[in-house]
Design a protein around this motif. Structure first.
Motif, short mmCIF file in Angstrom:
data_model
loop_
_atom_site.label_atom_id
_atom_site.label_comp_id
_atom_site.label_asym_id
_atom_site.label_seq_id
_atom_site.Cartn_x
_atom_site.Cartn_y
_atom_site.Cartn_z
N UNK A 16 -43.45 66.69 -17.01
CA UNK A 16 -43.83 65.27 -16.93
C UNK A 16 -43.00 64.57 -15.86
N UNK A 17 -41.70 64.86 -15.81
CA UNK A 17 -40.83 64.25 -14.81
C UNK A 17 -41.29 64.61 -13.40
N UNK A 18 -41.52 65.90 -13.15
CA UNK A 18 -41.94 66.34 -11.82
C UNK A 18 -43.28 65.76 -11.43
N UNK A 19 -44.19 65.65 -12.37
CA UNK A 19 -45.55 65.22 -12.05
C UNK A 19 -45.66 63.71 -11.88
N UNK A 20 -44.97 62.93 -12.71
CA UNK A 20 -45.18 61.48 -12.73
C UNK A 20 -44.00 60.72 -12.12
N UNK A 21 -42.79 61.04 -12.52
CA UNK A 21 -41.64 60.24 -12.09
C UNK A 21 -41.10 60.63 -10.72
N UNK A 22 -41.17 61.91 -10.38
CA UNK A 22 -40.59 62.35 -9.11
C UNK A 22 -41.24 61.69 -7.90
N UNK A 23 -42.58 61.56 -7.83
CA UNK A 23 -43.17 60.85 -6.69
C UNK A 23 -42.70 59.40 -6.58
N UNK A 24 -42.48 58.75 -7.73
CA UNK A 24 -42.00 57.36 -7.70
C UNK A 24 -40.57 57.31 -7.16
N UNK A 25 -39.74 58.26 -7.56
CA UNK A 25 -38.37 58.32 -7.04
C UNK A 25 -38.38 58.58 -5.53
N UNK A 26 -39.25 59.47 -5.08
CA UNK A 26 -39.37 59.74 -3.64
C UNK A 26 -39.78 58.47 -2.90
N UNK A 27 -40.72 57.72 -3.48
CA UNK A 27 -41.16 56.48 -2.85
C UNK A 27 -40.02 55.47 -2.76
N UNK A 28 -39.28 55.29 -3.82
CA UNK A 28 -38.14 54.37 -3.79
C UNK A 28 -37.11 54.80 -2.76
N UNK A 29 -36.88 56.10 -2.66
CA UNK A 29 -35.89 56.61 -1.71
C UNK A 29 -36.32 56.33 -0.28
N UNK A 30 -37.58 56.63 0.06
CA UNK A 30 -38.02 56.44 1.43
C UNK A 30 -38.17 54.97 1.79
N UNK A 31 -38.69 54.17 0.87
CA UNK A 31 -38.92 52.74 1.18
C UNK A 31 -37.60 52.01 1.34
N UNK A 32 -36.65 52.24 0.43
CA UNK A 32 -35.40 51.47 0.45
C UNK A 32 -34.31 52.10 1.30
N UNK A 33 -34.28 53.44 1.40
CA UNK A 33 -33.22 54.10 2.16
C UNK A 33 -33.59 54.36 3.61
N UNK A 34 -34.84 54.80 3.85
CA UNK A 34 -35.21 55.24 5.19
C UNK A 34 -36.30 54.39 5.84
N UNK A 35 -36.95 53.55 5.04
CA UNK A 35 -38.10 52.81 5.57
C UNK A 35 -37.79 51.98 6.80
N UNK A 36 -36.61 51.36 6.85
CA UNK A 36 -36.26 50.53 7.98
C UNK A 36 -36.02 51.31 9.26
N UNK A 37 -35.84 52.62 9.16
CA UNK A 37 -35.58 53.44 10.34
C UNK A 37 -36.86 53.90 11.02
#
Length: 240
Positions: A16-37
């Motif tokens: 369940x974590x890999x299927x549902x929560x992991x994509x959301x964590x990836x999105x938060x990581x890229x939007x907030x950590x790398x999105x500005x680059x």
């Protein structure tokens, strides 16, 4: 078979974590950590969400491959053979469970994206088309993953066999435009299956779909689904 597989998913928090929560964590990581680059010409959340929808489909595939292989290696198929159970139902149950999980993951991802400022201009028809493309991709990926699970020799190798499908979106236009990549990688990103699917979803969410991308995306999904189905059926009949 579907009820059985859904119960297995619910009892396995890692899946369940890999299927549902992991994509959301990836999105938060890229939007907030790398999105500005990344200079993509629009708000990064608007650019990245279509690619992350595809990632939401791919991240749950490892669990499906492992579950299919476990059925083949732990003797449950021999018990089914002594019962009035269609052999095709065993595989179809895994595919449908995978598709349902993917749809839940996509819904959760889009909901979080909207909270983060995702602002698509798509109308109702465009959203229905996005759902259709995502559903077709989920079915295709589901059958191909079932085939990988049947091909693997053990549950551990089955989970690893799905890793390339999880990594492939990162080498597409999901995170950054393909034309910003270096030589070689750029050509690979442009011609691999996931890029036209992402660009089709991106165009639909922006109310400017490209018919050529859409035709290529549907063709890839249908081709992958057919190959996966035939491969899975052949492997299942040999092993069962």
């Amino acid at each position: 078979m579907l009820r059985r597989n859904v119960k297995h998913l619910i009892r396995n928090p890692t899946s369940v974590f890999n299927a549902v929560l992991m994509p959301i964590i990836i999105m938060l990581m890229f939007v907030y950590m790398f999105g500005g680059a990344f200079d993509v010409g629009v708000d990064y959340i608007d650019y990245a969400t279509p690619g992350l929808i595809l990632l939401a489909v791919c991240y749950g595939l490892g669990g499906t491959a492992t579950a299919v292989n476990s059925d083949m290696t732990k003797g449950i198929i021999n018990r089914f053979k002594a019962m009035d159970v269609s052999r095709g139902a065993v595989l179809t149950g895994h595919v449908v469970a995978s598709v349902l999980t993917n749809m839940i993951a996509i819904a959760a991802l889009v909901a979080v994206a909207l909270l983060l400022g995702f602002d698509p201009t798509a109308n109702v028809t465009d959203w229905l088309a996005v759902g259709g493309v995502a559903l077709l991709l989920a079915i295709a990926a589901g059958w191909f993953t079932v085939a990988l699970g049947l091909f693997a020799k053990s549950p551990e190798t089955a989970g690893m066999a799905a890793v390339p499908l999880v990594m492939l979106p990162f080498f597409s236009s999901a995170i950054v435009p393909a034309d910003k990549m270096g030589p070689g990688l750029r050509q690979f990103a442009e011609y691999q299956p996931f890029t036209p699917i992402i660009e089709t979803i991106r165009g639909l969410l922006d109310s400017s779909p490209d018919i050529t991308d859409a035709a290529i995306a549907v063709s890839w999904c249908v081709a992958i689904a057919i190959v996966g189905y035939l491969w899975a059926r052949s492997s299942f009949m040999k092993r069962a």
